[in-house]
Design a protein around this motif. Structure first.
Motif, mmCIF file in Angstrom:
data_model
loop_
_atom_site.group_PDB
_atom_site.id
_atom_site.type_symbol
_atom_site.label_atom_id
_atom_site.label_comp_id
_atom_site.label_asym_id
_atom_site.label_seq_id
_atom_site.Cartn_x
_atom_site.Cartn_y
_atom_site.Cartn_z
ATOM 1 N N GLN A 39 1.077 -0.719 -0.052
ATOM 2 C CA GLN A 39 0.077 -0.236 0.009
ATOM 3 C C GLN A 39 0.924 1.376 -0.405
ATOM 4 O OE1 GLN A 39 -2.939 -0.334 2.669
ATOM 5 N NE2 GLN A 39 -4.339 1.984 2.295
ATOM 6 N N LYS A 43 -3.550 5.378 -1.373
ATOM 7 C CA LYS A 43 -3.549 4.475 -2.651
ATOM 8 C C LYS A 43 -4.368 3.289 -1.964
ATOM 9 C CE LYS A 43 -0.587 5.583 -6.248
ATOM 10 N NZ LYS A 43 0.446 5.449 -7.925
ATOM 11 N N GLU A 44 -5.417 2.183 -2.570
ATOM 12 C CA GLU A 44 -5.676 1.603 -2.195
ATOM 13 C C GLU A 44 -4.811 0.203 -1.785
ATOM 14 O OE1 GLU A 44 -10.095 1.245 -4.039
ATOM 15 O OE2 GLU A 44 -8.682 -0.022 -4.842
ATOM 16 N N ASP A 46 -2.831 -2.979 -2.816
ATOM 17 C CA ASP A 46 -2.589 -4.004 -4.319
ATOM 18 C C ASP A 46 -2.285 -5.550 -3.837
ATOM 19 O OD1 ASP A 46 -1.464 -1.084 -6.204
ATOM 20 O OD2 ASP A 46 -3.430 -1.725 -5.698
ATOM 21 N N GLU A 89 8.229 3.565 -8.192
ATOM 22 C CA GLU A 89 6.584 2.922 -7.840
ATOM 23 C C GLU A 89 6.550 1.649 -7.465
ATOM 24 O OE1 GLU A 89 8.474 3.627 -11.249
ATOM 25 O OE2 GLU A 89 7.464 1.966 -12.136
#
Length: 126
Positions: A39, A43-44, A46, A89
Motif C-alpha cells: 500500500q 492508494k489502495e 494492492d 513505484e
C-alpha cells in the motif's frame, strides 16, 4: 493465535534488490494461504502475490512481471518476497496476510484475509 511478522524492509535505490520475510506462527504456511500486499500513500492496498495453501502454487499480481518471487521455508514457517530491479513505484508498506479458508476467486481481495502483519516500509529512491 495466528501471528505474522514482516521484516526486511528499508531504503534502497532504483535497481536494487530486497528480500522481505513473513514469519508465520499459530498456523503453518502449508495449510494456510499466505499473501503479500502493498500500500502506497493515498492508494489502495494492492495484491503482490500469494502462496496457495493446498498446492503450494504461487500467484502474482499483474504488475510484478517477473521482478518479484515468493518462496517459503517450511522449517522456519516463513514466507519470503524477493524483489529485484526495484522501481520508484515500488515504494510502499508491504504486508503479509494469511487465511486458511480463502477461496481462490478472492485471493487478490485484502478484506478476505483474516490475519495481517504490521507491515514493513520499502522506500525506493533515484
Amino acid at each position: 493465535q495466528v501471528h505474522l511478522v514482516e521484516s526486511g524492509g528499508g531504503a534502497v535505490q532504483v535497481g536494487d534488490s530486497l528480500r522481505l520475510s513473513c514469519a508465520v506462527s499459530g498456523v503453518t504456511s502449508r495449510t494456510t494461504t499466505v499473501a503479500w500486499f502493498r500500500q502506497a500513500p493515498g492508494k489502495e492496498r494492492d495484491f503482490v502475490g500469494a502462496l496457495w495453501r493446498s498446492t503450494g502454487k504461487i500467484y502474482y499480481g499483474d504488475f510484478v512481471k517477473g521482478r518479484f518471487t515468493i518462496s517459503r521455508d517450511n522449517d522456519k514457517n516463513t514466507v519470503y518476497l524477493q524483489m529485484n530491479n526495484l522501481k520508484l513505484e515500488d515504494t510502499a508498506v508491504y504486508y503479509c496476510a494469511a487465511d486458511a479458508h480463502l477461496i481462490m476467486s478472492t485471493m487478490t481481495t485484502p478484506r478476505q484475509y483474516d490475519y495481517w502483519g504490521q507491515g514493513t516500509q520499502v522506500t525506493v529512491s533515484s
